[in-house]
Design an enzyme around this catalytic site. Structure first.
Site, PDB file in Angstrom:
ATOM      1  N   ARG A 406       0.810  -1.209   0.000  1.00 44.33           N
ATOM      2  CA  ARG A 406       0.000   0.000   0.000  1.00 44.33           C
ATOM      3  C   ARG A 406       0.850   1.269   0.000  1.00 44.33           C
ATOM      4  O   ARG A 406       1.780   1.418   0.783  1.00 44.33           O
ATOM      5  CB  ARG A 406      -0.940   0.005   1.211  1.00 44.33           C
ATOM      6  CG  ARG A 406      -2.160   0.903   1.005  1.00 44.33           C
ATOM      7  CD  ARG A 406      -3.000   0.963   2.266  1.00 44.33           C
ATOM      8  NE  ARG A 406      -3.459  -0.335   2.722  1.00 44.33           N
ATOM      9  CZ  ARG A 406      -4.568  -0.930   2.295  1.00 44.33           C
ATOM     10  NH1 ARG A 406      -5.304  -0.362   1.378  1.00 44.33           N
ATOM     11  NH2 ARG A 406      -4.927  -2.087   2.805  1.00 44.33           N
ATOM     12  N   HIS A 436       4.313 -11.090   1.728  1.00 47.60           N
ATOM     13  CA  HIS A 436       4.902 -10.108   2.643  1.00 47.60           C
ATOM     14  C   HIS A 436       6.220 -10.608   3.230  1.00 47.60           C
ATOM     15  O   HIS A 436       6.883  -9.899   3.987  1.00 47.60           O
ATOM     16  CB  HIS A 436       3.891  -9.815   3.764  1.00 47.60           C
ATOM     17  CG  HIS A 436       4.268  -8.691   4.666  1.00 47.60           C
ATOM     18  ND1 HIS A 436       4.659  -8.884   5.978  1.00 47.60           N
ATOM     19  CD2 HIS A 436       4.333  -7.352   4.460  1.00 47.60           C
ATOM     20  CE1 HIS A 436       4.922  -7.717   6.541  1.00 47.60           C
ATOM     21  NE2 HIS A 436       4.739  -6.777   5.646  1.00 47.60           N
TER      22      HIS A 436
END
Length: 703
Positions: A406, A436
């Site tokens: 993001r 991630h």
């Protein structure tokens, strides 16, 4: 409230986060922190709050629009009830920030660092500001009177505008004057010292020049915050559509999503406030008034305007991360890490050894491939350039680039395209699951057999944030860990998230289950059990309940959780043996450490994963065991120092609030201790090198 949800030892994640941000604001109040750094903490508090509204409030806002009622599993509340609690909690934080900024502004003035209002300008300064306005500002303004012929304009998220109440011929109108984003945030005045005016203050004061046919009766600076919680996996898109193109569309949508907050600085009266709420479809509780500037990003540039002596007095002493004393700087890194495991501790130690390792791998004829998962990169990344160079030199380079990091999407898209052009194989995360993890695998052929060098980190491969965030980077030639890493990359390439691994803990299908087994193992020991967790956030209800169970079996549980912690410690009969503390200081605490047990028998991991539902269920995360005894002792030492911190640490109470720990005796700040230890080790390393060389010479002489 659902009777099935036990809320006696849990709290709302959003209110917990707001308490974390209040601890950031506490740093702006701390007299021991240099003045300019205190201003920066106020600015960080502000930008944190911006992102909180864009993401978390935006997400809850979306949930209120869904027909099915969602009940939060920590509070038993609906999204609407959670929003009400957030709006109630945020108002006092604005008042705190106003008081802090009033004090800091006064302190800055005493140091000749002055944000001057237009009304304070002398004749010479007024001429400079007026000339700048007429020559540089006015030509690019887009003023608008709002009426039946001129509808209310779209206000971009977090942009500044001047809202005006206008009068002409007995009629009242409203005007909007957007502050162009191309303008600098401030104009420095031609005076000694650091005197400046903020751009929005100039437009606020010169509004009559722009709306010269009207009388200005009210004026205020406003800013709209819009929902930015677009999840690409929730967006319908054509399977054949290039995912990068899809992400570009998602980012364009972000700027036009629904407003979730309105900030007002200035004289806005009731009529103007009602008008703005109506135009933006906001309620009054979503409006927040501030005396301080709405945007504080400009404070990060103030240090560059100061003379050197002022920088030394008003800013943190500069610190350059040292080269790891575990490695010999004048020798190649690869042979050293093949010989023993290495742990780098950012930002106290430099990322340079890892970058050098990749550079060596790119040039080493015995290296067959380099594989890496990337979540965030800096805009100028030597690592990315080295990966491109490796591919261009004929190495097999595979990069799994997560495009949905993001606010870094555009940067990641650019690097993905650059790497592809260089010949890298570039993969992206799968629909519904982000990658991630922070893992890199170098595969070598050595004497006819395959050997691996694996790097596992707790933080991103971002050379900029590695100087600001505390993270751990493990480099190991352990063959089982390397084989697990190779299996992980094969599975990621085929979207298989249910792989089986011997050493690594991998989400979304195994990490949480294995952590539960480890908790149960300590629970079985009763009062002999021990768990230490260092996390950024704890929200996963399953793990929360497991930790509470272990506590009531007598297990000592200590958790260093920087931000959100939905588990309340010390609740009688429920979490009696849980202690939670948070450290907020010069560096952003970011590393994740899991420790189950004590001493040599402890099972010790570093990880990319927080204990949040998104990490355990919707992301690929990796936790890696630390097996080397010297590195285990080093991490245990770090844990001890964190637990002893009584300067930047805050201890959570059973009601979710925080207090300072006891400061009887020696004052200990773990970040300062780690920094001093790194500097001392770096200073000792040349002497150690000389001694080693002398020993070699003596041994040679004996022979």
């Amino acid at each position: 409230m659902s009777k099935e949800i036990d809320t006696r030892y849990t709290q709302d994640r959003e209110l917990s986060w707001l308490r974390f941000n209040e601890r950031v604001l506490d740093e702006a109040k701390d007299e021991s922190v240099p003045l300019i750094e205190r201003l920066k903490f106020a600015a960080i508090f502000t930008s944190n709050l911006d992102e909180f509204f864009m993401i978390r409030v935006g997400s809850l806002h979306d949930m209120t629009l869904i027909k099915e009622t969602h009940i939060d599993n920590k509070t038993g509340q609906t999204p609407q009830q959670q929003l009400q609690a957030i709006f109630k909690a945020v108002g006092p934080l604005y008042k705190q920030r106003d008081r802090v900024m009033d004090e800091l502004t006064a302190r800055c003035r005493a140091c000749n660092i002055c944000a001057i209002s237009v009304s304070e300008l002398d004749d010479k300064e007024e001429k400079q500001v007026s000339r700048w306005f007429e020559n540089e500002v006015r030509p690019i303004l887009s003023p608008q009177v709002v009426d039946i012929y001129h509808p209310f304009p779209h206000l971009p998220s977090k942009g500044l505008s001047i809202a005006l109440k206008l009068s002409r011929d007995g009629r009242e109108e409203f005007g909007i004057l957007p502050v162009p984003s191309s303008l600098p945030p401030l104009l420095r005045l031609d005076e000694r010292g650091v005197h400046y005016v903020l751009t929005e203050d100039v437009l606020l004061s010169y509004a009559e020049r722009v709306f010269d046919r009207f009388t200005v009766t009210e004026r205020a600076v406003i800013s709209v915050t819009r929902n930015a919680d677009i999840a690409p996996e929730d967006e319908a898109y054509d399977v054949a559509e290039d995912f990068r193109q899809h992400m570009r569309k998602v980012m364009k949508k972000r700027a036009r999503l629904a407003p979730v907050r309105l900030e007002i600085q200035g004289e806005a009266g009731e009529a103007m406030t009602i008008f703005l709420c109506r135009q933006l479809n906001l309620t009054r509780e979503q409006v927040f008034f501030t005396r301080a500037p709405i945007k504080l990003d400009y404070v990060f540039s103030l240090a560059s305007l100061l003379p050197k002596e002022s920088v030394n007095a008003l800013c943190y002493p500069p610190y350059t991360p040292v080269f790891s004393p575990l490695l010999r700087r004048n020798e190649k890194i690869m042979p050293q890490v093949l010989h023993r495991d290495v742990l780098l501790s950012y930002p106290y130690e430099s990322m340079e050894p890892f970058i050098s390792l990749i550079a060596e791998a790119a040039a080493d004829s015995s290296v067959l491939s380099i594989k890496i998962t990337i979540y965030r990169l800096s805009d100028r990344a030597r690592l990315a350039e080295l990966l491109c160079a490796a591919a261009e030199s004929g190495k097999q380079v595979t990069v799994l680039m997560e495009l949905r990091a993001r606010f870094d999407e555009q940067n990641n898209i650019g690097w993905a395209e650059r790497m592809e052009e260089a010949g890298c194989t570039v993969l992206h995360g799968s629909e519904g699951i982000k990658v991630h993890s922070k893992i890199c695998l170098i595969t070598r052929r050595e004497r006819g057999r395959v050997r691996y060098i694996t790097q596992i980190g707790t933080g991103n491969y971002n050379e900029k944030t590695a100087k600001q965030y505390t993270d751990l980077c493990l480099i190991t030639a352990d063959q089982e860990i390397g084989e697990d890493a190779a299996e992980l990359f094969r599975n990621l390439a085929t979207a298989n998230f249910r792989g089986s691994y011997r050493r690594l803990l991998v989400s979304p299908f195994a990490l949480r289950d294995r952590v539960i087994e480890l908790i149960d193992g300590e629970k079985a020991k009763g009062r002999e059990g021990y768990i230490f967790l260092k996390l950024n956030s704890l929200t996963d209800r399953t793990l929360i309940d497991k930790l509470a169970e272990a506590s009531q079996a007598g297990v000592e549980i200590t958790m260093n959780i920087r931000g959100i912690c939905c588990l309340l410690p010390g609740v009688k009969g429920l979490t009696d043996h849980v202690r939670v503390f948070s450290i907020v200081g010069r560096y952003l605490e970011h590393s994740r450490i899991y420790c189950f047990g004590k001493g040599e028998e402890a099972q010790l991991y570093i990880s990319s994963a927080d204990f949040m539902t998104r990490n355990t269920e919707r992301r690929v995360e990796v936790a890696c065991p630390v097996l080397s005894p010297p590195l285990r002792r080093r991490i245990q030492h770090m844990i001890e120092e964190m637990c002893l911190d009584n300067v930047k640490s805050r201890v959570m109470l059973p009601d979710g609030s925080y207090r300072c720990p006891s400061r009887a005796g020696e004052m200990r700040c773990c970040q300062e201790i780690f920094q001093t230890e790194a500097l001392t080790a770096a200073e000792d390393e040349p002497r150690a090198g000389i001694l080693t060389a002398l020993r070699r010479l003596l041994r040679a002489g004996d022979k």
